[in-house]
Structure formats: structure tokens, C-alpha cells
Scaffold this active site. Structure first.
Site, short mmCIF file in Angstrom:
data_model
loop_
_atom_site.label_atom_id
_atom_site.label_comp_id
_atom_site.label_asym_id
_atom_site.label_seq_id
_atom_site.Cartn_x
_atom_site.Cartn_y
_atom_site.Cartn_z
N ASP A 191 2.08 -1.24 -3.08
CA ASP A 191 2.20 -0.46 -1.85
C ASP A 191 3.66 -0.46 -1.40
O ASP A 191 4.23 -1.52 -1.12
CB ASP A 191 1.31 -1.08 -0.76
CG ASP A 191 1.25 -0.25 0.50
OD1 ASP A 191 1.93 0.80 0.59
OD2 ASP A 191 0.52 -0.64 1.43
N ASP B 259 2.30 6.62 -1.62
CA ASP B 259 3.04 5.37 -1.66
C ASP B 259 2.22 4.18 -2.16
O ASP B 259 2.63 3.03 -2.03
CB ASP B 259 3.62 5.04 -0.29
CG ASP B 259 2.57 4.94 0.80
OD1 ASP B 259 1.41 5.30 0.54
OD2 ASP B 259 2.90 4.49 1.92
N GLU B 260 1.05 4.43 -2.75
CA GLU B 260 0.19 3.35 -3.23
C GLU B 260 -0.37 3.68 -4.60
O GLU B 260 -0.74 4.83 -4.85
CB GLU B 260 -0.97 3.09 -2.27
CG GLU B 260 -0.59 2.69 -0.86
CD GLU B 260 -1.81 2.51 0.01
OE1 GLU B 260 -2.65 1.64 -0.32
OE2 GLU B 260 -1.94 3.22 1.01
#
Length: 416
Positions: free
Chosen positions: A10, A106-107
Site C-alpha cells: 500500500d 495505490d494497492e
């Protein structure tokens, strides 16, 4: 069978961190990214650690944030740049495994079970190496969860931030995960927590100890899934982007706590369902060329109606309006409605759904672009902070009369 080694990576304060690459002098100052820095009612999209210390929150308005932090520096977003850095980060992950599943911009999940031996590392060692490489090569930081399934790996990346590695394994998951609030578990939102609270379920451990049949009665299929998640029984594979077949249709159905009567209540129900359908269409990078509505009354009489749309769309407002037109044309609003389903059909890729200029309504194109930017901004906030983090218009009234939704996404080879 041996346990898998799953990582969830993350990026920390992703949007703000990317913006600060150009403003290193601001790194120690409170910084937030928002849609329109000049607008008091603009929405905060992201913030750095210094802004978090003042209590600045994603999805609140600029004026609320500045009341907490008058020195807050506001920067405009650059979504294309975020996509570029997301690709770069996932390319680094791809050095260690071909099983990389992006969960949001973003993960990502990584299954490194079959490749760890190539690098002479355990899961924690590889996580630490990834953190170092992302920091040194891109100037960004990640937090990584390491576990034997995707749910606990995700929980681990959330457990400690920024720039940290957390291992949740067979030996410690009860000590680490079970004391956490039930909303810490992926897909356990505030609505589920509210329904479970009267039964004494406040933590993940409480959820794990509750009978699965009782959870199913309360939350439907989602209850059974949450029971498995809490007990460490989640086994879904890490599926690389592009390997899942594109959906043929995307729908959302709901049985209402109270029967709907009158156009206003029906409109609110359709807006709620269409909001979910539109979000999933955008996530699948698809637009619907037609919409279908299924209506069931209190006596379980069911009708289905559908119509083509003027233009393919994944905008919730356009789907809801088309659905309402179908109901108006086929239903007497004085007859109570027990259940509604909205389905987007005849899907086409976003890139193929080009809009022709309307000479009689030249403003239509820019209006749709603004609506799409708004709804995609909401997507970003919900991906990061949960689907209940922000609602559009009358959707804030959803809890007054709805039960947990019954979702269906139809793919070429299977249905989930």
C-alpha cells in the site's frame, strides 16, 4: 498443503507523496491534494502525515480542513501522473512474481509463494526489500502486510504506517487481528458494524466467534464471507490484471426493509442501486449501452423491463434516470415495491464508447465530462476509505429503508 505467502503493498499518502516529489521544501509542512484549491467546498482527496497530525481527513471540505489547520498547503491533483507512478511501482513488484493483482491505484496483492526461494528471503525479508527499492527508485514509501491469505495481508498493510512491514501468520493472527475493530476487516463497513453491534460484535474476534449461520441471516452471503475472513479461512487467489474475463453485465438488487411507495422513495432506491452499478462499471472500464430494471411487489409479483440508452454510460445519474423512466412507464407508484434491481447491459469498453457532438446541445459533452470527473473522484475516496466514506445527494438516506444489497456481476464464463 503448505501456506501461501501473500503480500499486500500500500503506497503511503500516494497522491500527496507524488505531488511532493516536485516540492521537497514542503515535505515537513501539512499538505493536502484537493480538486479545486480555490473552492471552500472542494473535497480533500489526500493528505500527508503532517496534515494527518492536525486531524485533516480525506473527503472533508477544504474549509473544514483549514479550520483544523490554517497553514494547510493545497495542491491540485494530477491523475495521469498517479497512474504513471502506479505502473512504475507495479513494475517493481513484477520483478519478484508474475502474480500481481492491483486492488486500487495505490494497492496491490502479490503471491510470492513460488518465487521466494529464488531470492533467498522469507516474506518479511522480501517485503523489506520492496520497501527499500520503491523508496530509493521512486522516492515513495509503501507499507506491506505479509500473511497466508489476501484479507490478513491487507489488514497487515493497514496495521502500521507509514513505511512499515507487518507479518500476520498462523501463530499470531488471533493476537494481532482479533482485538481490532470489526471495521478494520476488508469489506466490513460501518453499515455491517451497525447491524452487528446489538449482538455484541465489536471486534474481529467477536465476529470470528459468532455463528456463521447467524451472520448469514443478518447480512446474507456477505455475512458468510466475513465469518471466513475473520477466522483466517479466506482462500481467493491473487489474479493478475487482465486475466479475468470482462463482465457481460453489472447489476445490483436490493430487498427493502420497508416497501417503497411513491416516486420519491423509488427514485432514492434507484439512485442507490445505480450508484453501485456505475462504480463497478468504471472499475471494469466498461459502459452500459442499455439498462434493465426488475421490480417485485409485496406479493412477489415480478416484472422486468429494459431499454437502450442514448449513449453508453457508466454515470450513476444517467443510469438512475433511465431506470426511473422504465419504472414510470411500467408501474403504478401507489403499488408498494418490495425489491428493485438495476442492471447495466450490452457493455462496451470505455475507449470504444465515443460520444458524438450534439449540434443542438453543445454543452452536453462538457457536462458529462464534469460528472465523470466528480464520480471518479468519489471512486478514489471510496477505494481508500470504504464505500460509506462519501455519498452523492439523496444516497445519504440509504440507511432509512434498505437491507444489505444483493450484488451480481455476470462474466462470460461464470457469475459471482
Amino acid at each position: 498443503m503448505a501456506d501461501r505467502t501473500i503480500l499486500h503493498c500500500d503506497l503511503n499518502s500516494f497522491f500527496a507523496s507524488v505531488e511532493l516529489l516536485d516540492y521537497p521544501q514542503l515535505r515537513d509542512r501539512p499538505v493536502a491534494v484537493c480538486g479545486d484549491p480555490e473552492a471552500r467546498h472542494g473535497i480533500i482527496l489526500a493528505k500527508n502525515e503532517a496534515a494527518k497530525a492536525y486531524g485533516v481527513q480525506t473527503a472533508e471540505t477544504v474549509w473544514q480542513a483549514r479550520k483544523k489547520c490554517p497553514e494547510l498547503v493545497l495542491l491540485p491533483p494530477h491523475h495521469q501522473r498517479y497512474r504513471e507512478y502506479s505502473r512504475k511501482v507495479n513494475a517493481i513488484y513484477g520483478r519478484y512474481t508474475d502474480l500481481v493483482e492491483p486492488f486500487s491505484i495505490d494497492e496491490s496483492w502479490l503471491d510470492v509463494t513460488g518465487t521466494l526461494h529464488l531470492f533467498g528471503l522469507d516474506g518479511k525479508g522480501l517485503a523489506d526489500r520492496l520497501r527499500r527499492e520503491v523508496r530509493e527508485e521512486l522516492g515513495l514509501s509503501i507499507s506491506v502486510g505479509v500473511s497466508f491469505n489476501k484479507i490478513f495481508a491487507k489488514l497487515g498493510s493497514d496495521y502500521k504506517k507509514p513505511d512499515a512491514t507487518t507479518v500476520i501468520d498462523r501463530e499470531n493472527y488471533r493476537a494481532v487481528a482479533w482485538p481490532l475493530p470489526v471495521t478494520s476487516l476488508l469489506f466490513a463497513g460501518r453499515t455491517a458494524a451497525k447491524l452487528l453491534a446489538p449482538y455484541g460484535v465489536k471486534t474481529i474476534g467477536d465476529l470470528a466467534r459468532m455463528e456463521a449461520d447467524t451472520l448469514t441471516q443478518l447480512l446474507g452471503r456477505q455475512g458468510a464471507r466475513l465469518s471466513e475472513y475473520a477466522r483466517g479461512l479466506e482462500r481467493s487467489p491473487v489474479v493478475p490484471a487482465g486475466q479475468r474475463p470482462p463482465p457481460k453485465s453489472v447489476g445490483n438488487g436490493m430487498t427493502f426493509r420497508q416497501n417503497l411507495t411513491g416516486e420519491d422513495q423509488v427514485r432514492t432506491g434507484l439512485e442507490l442501486l445505480s450508484d453501485t452499478v456505475a462504480t463497478r462499471l468504471r472499475r471494469a472500464e466498461r459502459k452500459a449501452s442499455s439498462v434493465q430494471v426488475t421490480i417485485r411487489d409485496a406479493n412477489f409479483k415480478t416484472i422486468t423491463r429494459q431499454q437502450a440508452l442514448p449513449l453508453p454510460t457508466n454515470l450513476s445519474r444517467e443510469l438512475a434516470q433511465a431506470a426511473l423512466e422504465l419504472v414510470r412507464a411500467s408501474w403504478n407508484f401507489t403499488v408498494p415495491i418490495r425489491m428493485l434491481t438495476v442492471t447495466g447491459q450490452n457493455l462496451v469498453p470505455e475507449w470504444a464508447a465515443t460520444e458524438q457532438l450534439d449540434l443542438f446541445a453543445p454543452e452536453r459533452g462538457p457536462q458529462r465530462e464534469r460528472l465523470e470527473r466528480l464520480e471518479r473522484t468519489v471512486d478514489v475516496i471510496r477505494e481508500k476509505y470504504g464505500k460509506d466514506a462519501i455519498a452523492i445527494g439523496t444516497l445519504s438516506r440509504r440507511g432509512q429503508f434498505v437491507e444489505p444489497p444483493q450484488d451480481h456481476i455476470s462474466f462470460k464464463d461464470h457469475e459471482v
